[in-house]
Motif scaffolding. Structure first.
Motif, short mmCIF file in Angstrom:
data_model
loop_
_atom_site.label_atom_id
_atom_site.label_comp_id
_atom_site.label_asym_id
_atom_site.label_seq_id
_atom_site.Cartn_x
_atom_site.Cartn_y
_atom_site.Cartn_z
N LYS A 182 36.94 8.28 -69.43
CA LYS A 182 37.52 8.28 -68.24
C LYS A 182 37.27 9.33 -67.24
O LYS A 182 37.31 8.93 -66.01
N ASP A 183 37.73 10.51 -67.77
CA ASP A 183 37.54 11.79 -66.80
C ASP A 183 36.06 12.04 -66.18
O ASP A 183 36.11 12.02 -64.96
N GLU A 184 35.31 11.50 -66.92
CA GLU A 184 34.01 11.62 -66.33
C GLU A 184 33.49 10.56 -65.39
O GLU A 184 33.07 10.81 -64.40
N TRP A 186 35.88 9.09 -63.47
CA TRP A 186 36.51 9.43 -62.42
C TRP A 186 35.61 10.64 -61.61
O TRP A 186 35.64 10.67 -60.19
#
Length: 195
Positions: A182-184, A186
Motif C-alpha cells: 500500500k505505501d509503495e 501511494w
C-alpha cells in the motif's frame, strides 16, 4: 497518504458525463476479477466505497472516485471474464478507448494483474495500449497474500517478462488483505496526483 475523504462522484459512459475541474486522474484497469474494488478500498481505508462483487464484470461504467477533494481514481470496466455479449464488450472497449485517448486530466494508469498467475493476453494488450499512448503505467500485482513469500520474486519476474515491461515501470506486490504494497503504491502514485 492520509485519505480523509473519498466519494464516488459520478459514473460516466461518455465524455460529457466526466467531471470537470481539471483535477488529476489515475485510471485503474485490469481483469474483471483481479481485485480493483478491493485495491481502491484498501488504498483509501474504506470497507466498501468501491463495491466488490463475487460476479466479475459488475463495473460497466467509468466510476470517478474523488479522493481528498484533490484527485480521482477512475475505475474502468474489467476485461476478460465478464459474461456479457460481444456487442456490450465492444461498447465498453469504445468507451474506454475514448477515455484513455482523449482525457487530458488522465495522468497515469494502474494496471492490476493477479500475482498468482502469469498475466493474460488481455493484460499484455492493455499494457501495450497504455505504452502506445504514452500513459505512465504502474503495475500492481494483487493477491500477494495468496502466494508464498518465498515465491514472490519468481512470480513478479514472470509478470514483468510476460508484460515485457519497460525498465522504469514499477511492479508492486499488493495484498488487500494484509495491506502489503500500500505505501509503495501511494509512493508511485503521488508524483502524478500531487498538484
Amino acid at each position: 497518504m492520509n485519505v480523509k475523504k473519498a466519494e464516488l462522484v459520478t459514473s460516466a459512459v461518455k465524455p460529457e458525463q466526466y467531471p470537470d475541474g481539471g483535477r488529476p486522474e489515475v485510471a485503474l484497469a485490469g481483469r474483471s476479477n483481479v481485485g480493483k474494488s478491493s485495491f481502491i478500498n484498501k488504498m483509501i481505508n474504506r470497507k466498501n466505497l468501491a463495491r466488490t462483487s463475487s460476479k466479475p464484470g459488475k463495473t460497466q461504467t467509468l466510476n470517478f472516485y474523488l479522493i481528498n477533494d484533490s484527485f480521482y481514481f477512475v475505475d474502468v470496466p474489467g476485461y476478460g471474464f465478464a459474461r456479457v455479449s460481444k456487442q456490450e464488450r465492444q461498447k465498453w472497449g469504445n468507451m474506454m478507448e475514448t477515455y484513455f485517448t482523449t482525457r487530458e486530466a488522465l495522468k497515469a494508469a494502474v494496471l492490476l494483474v493477479d500475482l498468482r498467475h502469469p498475466p493474460t493476453k488481455d493484460d499484455v494488450m492493455m499494457y501495450e495500449f497504455l505504452k502506445h499512448y504514452e500513459i505512465p503505467v504502474i503495475v500492481i500485482a494483487t493477491k500477494a497474500d495468496k502466494v508464498p513469500r518465498g515465491k514472490h520474486q519468481k512470480h513478479a519476474k514472470i509478470a514483468r517478462e510476460t508484460l515485457r515491461m519497460a525498465d522504469g515501470d514499477p511492479l508492486i506486490l499488493f495484498s488487500a488483505e494484509t495491506g502489503q504494497g500500500k505505501d509503495e503504491a501511494w509512493a508511485a502514485l503521488l508524483p502524478f496526483v500531487a498538484s
